[in-house]
Design an enzyme around this catalytic site. Structure first.
Site, PDB file in Angstrom:
ATOM      1  N   ALA A 132       0.887  -1.191  -0.150  1.00  0.00           N
ATOM      2  CA  ALA A 132       0.003  -0.010  -0.087  1.00  0.00           C
ATOM      3  C   ALA A 132       0.818   1.021   0.139  1.00  0.00           C
ATOM      4  O   ALA A 132       1.908   1.185   0.291  1.00  0.00           O
ATOM      5  CB  ALA A 132      -0.892   0.142   1.271  1.00  0.00           C
ATOM      6  N   GLY A 166       0.669  -5.111   0.868  1.00  0.00           N
ATOM      7  CA  GLY A 166      -0.423  -5.206   0.336  1.00  0.00           C
ATOM      8  C   GLY A 166      -0.346  -5.924  -1.044  1.00  0.00           C
ATOM      9  O   GLY A 166      -1.090  -6.369  -1.668  1.00  0.00           O
ATOM     10  N   GLU A 220       4.814  -4.982   7.219  1.00  0.00           N
ATOM     11  CA  GLU A 220       3.932  -3.964   7.740  1.00  0.00           C
ATOM     12  C   GLU A 220       4.383  -3.467   9.592  1.00  0.00           C
ATOM     13  O   GLU A 220       4.472  -2.555   9.772  1.00  0.00           O
ATOM     14  CB  GLU A 220       2.537  -4.300   8.099  1.00  0.00           C
ATOM     15  CG  GLU A 220       1.798  -4.099   6.687  1.00  0.00           C
ATOM     16  CD  GLU A 220       1.750  -5.427   5.787  1.00  0.00           C
ATOM     17  OE1 GLU A 220       2.555  -6.280   6.221  1.00  0.00           O
ATOM     18  OE2 GLU A 220       0.923  -5.466   4.942  1.00  0.00           O
TER      19      GLU A 220
HETATM   20  N1  CO8 Z   1       4.666   3.196  -0.980  1.00  0.00           N
HETATM   21  C1  CO8 Z   1       4.951   4.170  -1.565  1.00  0.00           C
HETATM   22  N2  CO8 Z   1       5.984   4.384  -2.301  1.00  0.00           N
HETATM   23  C2  CO8 Z   1       6.914   3.658  -2.329  1.00  0.00           C
HETATM   24  C3  CO8 Z   1       6.453   2.188  -1.681  1.00  0.00           C
HETATM   25  C4  CO8 Z   1       5.374   2.007  -1.247  1.00  0.00           C
HETATM   26  N3  CO8 Z   1       4.731   0.914  -0.537  1.00  0.00           N
HETATM   27  N4  CO8 Z   1       7.429   1.281  -2.260  1.00  0.00           N
HETATM   28  C5  CO8 Z   1       8.370   1.960  -3.206  1.00  0.00           C
HETATM   29  N5  CO8 Z   1       7.970   3.265  -3.253  1.00  0.00           N
HETATM   30  C6  CO8 Z   1       8.634   4.409  -4.129  1.00  0.00           C
HETATM   31  C7  CO8 Z   1       9.640   4.716  -3.349  1.00  0.00           C
HETATM   32  O1  CO8 Z   1       9.309   5.672  -2.164  1.00  0.00           O
HETATM   33  C8  CO8 Z   1      10.595   5.361  -4.334  1.00  0.00           C
HETATM   34  O2  CO8 Z   1      10.007   6.817  -4.649  1.00  0.00           O
HETATM   35  P1  CO8 Z   1      11.002   8.139  -4.919  1.00  0.00           P
HETATM   36  O3  CO8 Z   1      11.831   7.598  -6.083  1.00  0.00           O
HETATM   37  O4  CO8 Z   1      10.077   9.093  -5.373  1.00  0.00           O
HETATM   38  O5  CO8 Z   1      11.908   8.150  -3.830  1.00  0.00           O
HETATM   39  C9  CO8 Z   1      10.079   4.414  -5.484  1.00  0.00           C
HETATM   40  O6  CO8 Z   1       9.109   3.758  -5.231  1.00  0.00           O
HETATM   41  C10 CO8 Z   1      11.447   3.545  -5.818  1.00  0.00           C
HETATM   42  O7  CO8 Z   1      11.624   2.598  -4.402  1.00  0.00           O
HETATM   43  P2  CO8 Z   1      13.082   2.562  -4.238  1.00  0.00           P
HETATM   44  O8  CO8 Z   1      13.888   3.728  -4.389  1.00  0.00           O
HETATM   45  O9  CO8 Z   1      12.849   2.446  -2.175  1.00  0.00           O
HETATM   46  O10 CO8 Z   1      13.326   1.333  -4.591  1.00  0.00           O
HETATM   47  P3  CO8 Z   1      14.542   0.255  -4.175  1.00  0.00           P
HETATM   48  O11 CO8 Z   1      14.546  -0.653  -5.559  1.00  0.00           O
HETATM   49  O12 CO8 Z   1      15.786   0.768  -3.672  1.00  0.00           O
HETATM   50  O13 CO8 Z   1      13.727  -0.603  -2.990  1.00  0.00           O
HETATM   51  C11 CO8 Z   1      11.905  -1.722  -2.013  1.00  0.00           C
HETATM   52  C12 CO8 Z   1      12.711  -1.623  -3.516  1.00  0.00           C
HETATM   53  C13 CO8 Z   1      12.651  -2.663  -1.395  1.00  0.00           C
HETATM   54  C14 CO8 Z   1      10.447  -2.477  -2.471  1.00  0.00           C
HETATM   55  C15 CO8 Z   1      11.441  -0.457  -1.067  1.00  0.00           C
HETATM   56  O14 CO8 Z   1      10.925   0.589  -2.160  1.00  0.00           O
HETATM   57  C16 CO8 Z   1      10.654  -0.659  -0.147  1.00  0.00           C
HETATM   58  O15 CO8 Z   1      11.017  -1.161   1.015  1.00  0.00           O
HETATM   59  N6  CO8 Z   1       9.296  -0.331  -0.185  1.00  0.00           N
HETATM   60  C17 CO8 Z   1       8.458  -0.639   0.774  1.00  0.00           C
HETATM   61  C18 CO8 Z   1       7.977  -1.871   1.053  1.00  0.00           C
HETATM   62  C19 CO8 Z   1       6.736  -2.129   2.189  1.00  0.00           C
HETATM   63  O16 CO8 Z   1       6.973  -1.717   3.041  1.00  0.00           O
HETATM   64  N7  CO8 Z   1       5.456  -2.456   1.545  1.00  0.00           N
HETATM   65  C20 CO8 Z   1       4.585  -2.442   2.709  1.00  0.00           C
HETATM   66  C21 CO8 Z   1       3.784  -1.126   2.701  1.00  0.00           C
HETATM   67  S1  CO8 Z   1       2.570  -1.252   3.919  1.00  0.00           S
HETATM   68  C22 CO8 Z   1       1.285  -2.073   3.410  1.00  0.00           C
HETATM   69  O17 CO8 Z   1       1.205  -2.622   2.222  1.00  0.00           O
HETATM   70  C23 CO8 Z   1       0.021  -2.467   4.108  1.00  0.00           C
HETATM   71  C24 CO8 Z   1      -1.018  -2.707   3.275  1.00  0.00           C
HETATM   72  C25 CO8 Z   1      -2.392  -2.762   4.417  1.00  0.00           C
HETATM   73  C26 CO8 Z   1      -2.905  -1.452   4.442  1.00  0.00           C
HETATM   74  C27 CO8 Z   1      -3.821  -1.240   5.177  1.00  0.00           C
HETATM   75  C28 CO8 Z   1      -4.563   0.124   5.349  1.00  0.00           C
HETATM   76  C29 CO8 Z   1      -4.669   0.869   6.657  1.00  0.00           C
END
Ligand code: CO8
Length: 259
Positions: A65, A110, A133
């Site tokens: 998400a 998500g 999460e």
């Molecule tokens: N949300 C928003 N932006 C994201 C997300 C995300 N989940 N994942 C990546 N991005 C964005 C980054 O911020 C970045 O943006 P920018 O270029 O503007 O800085 C761009 O995507 C590229 O990301 P990275 O530079 O971080 O790319 P890497 O290859 O270095 O890393 C990863 C990739 C490992 C996937 C890393 O981006 C990461 O850890 N992302 C987050 C993963 C995560 O924690 N996901 C779980 C989110 S929580 C969730 O899903 C809850 C679901 C239930 C919701 C319930 C509602 C209340």
């Protein structure tokens, strides 16, 4: 509805839905989730579609998400966002046709949860799956606490959710989180081949089987047998059952009409 972040391509009864927001690694903000809800509502009633494949554009399936959008939510808004995702993923889970997740890269939070609402998961060797999460101070909120435990058992689900450890495709295969792992360049061919091998069968029988499996998983064994009996009986009111059995007896391939 016009989609900003989804691409749908249909070919011979198979619809490929691609989440297309690669700049944020296909993170699910409320706009993307609403588009998914609309798209799967259309797919459910579209009789030309027999199987759906869900995948992501670029190096990510869905990186979760949208953390930026979630960062400012209060408790009520958090609950509303969870409900939007849950309703959408339930729609996918209960879709009247099978959905195959072709996991091309990150399937985190998500992203893992949406793949769990699909019937079958095929992962590329580049896939990374997990529920990170609790490392962000939240619980899984799009069905992850429920579906992951049902898919891989409570002990392994608790380990992954509590530690927030992401796992590679080979470990996901080992614990039964994905059905198959293939090289990245073979992913869509593999998903398409599986979709075709489903689509050649009776769409009604597949639909009833999906319903029986899904409903039975939430029930005790006696209720499960009643559910199966009801779905089995329904088949005998279809032209597909007549055609399938007639074709066998006439030693030819069946020509199913989905009626
Ligand atoms: N949300 C928003 N932006 C994201 C997300 C995300 N989940 N994942 C990546 N991005 C964005 C980054 O911020 C970045 O943006 P920018 O270029 O503007 O800085 C761009 O995507 C590229 O990301 P990275 O530079 O971080 O790319 P890497 O290859 O270095 O890393 C990863 C990739 C490992 C996937 C890393 O981006 C990461 O850890 N992302 C987050 C993963 C995560 O924690 N996901 C779980 C989110 S929580 C969730 O899903 C809850 C679901 C239930 C919701 C319930 C509602 C209340």
């Amino acid at each position: 509805m016009e989609y900003k972040f989804l691409i749908r391509e249909d070919n011979e009864g198979i619809a490929v839905v691609k989440i297309n927001k690669p700049k944020s690694l296909n993170a699910l903000d409320s706009e993307v989730v609403k588009e998914l809800h609309d798209c799967f509502t259309q797919l459910d009633s579209d009789e030309s579609v027999k199987v759906v494949i869900l995948t992501g554009e670029g190096k990510s399936f869905v990186a979760g998400a949208d953390i930026a959008e979630m960062s400012t939510l209060n408790a009520e808004e958090g609950g509303n966002f969870a409900k939007l995702g849950m309703d959408t993923f339930l729609l996918i889970e209960k879709l009247s046709k099978p959905v195959i997740a072709a996991i091309n890269g990150f399937a985190l939070g998500g992203g893992c949860e949406i793949s769990l609402s699909c019937d079958i998961r095929i992962a590329s060797t580049k896939a990374l799956l997990g529920q990170p999460e609790v490392g962000l101070g939240i619980t899984p909120g799009f069905g992850g606490t429920q579906r992951l435990a049902r898919a891989i058992g409570p002990a392994k689900a608790k380990e992954l959710i509590y530690t927030a450890r992401n796992i590679k495709a080979d470990e996901a295969l080992e614990i039964g989180l994905v059905n198959k792992v293939v090289e990245p360049e073979a992913l869509m061919d593999e998903a398409m081949a599986m979709a075709k091998s489903i689509a050649k069968n009776s769409t009604l029988a597949v639909k009833y089987a999906k319903k029986a499996i899904n409903a039975g998983l939430q029930a005790d064994i006696d209720t499960g047998m009643e559910i199966e009996k009801a779905q089995f009986a329904l088949c005998f009111a279809t032209e597909d059952q007549k055609e399938g059995m007639k074709a066998f007896l006439e030693k030819r391939k069946p020509e199913f009409t989905g009626k």
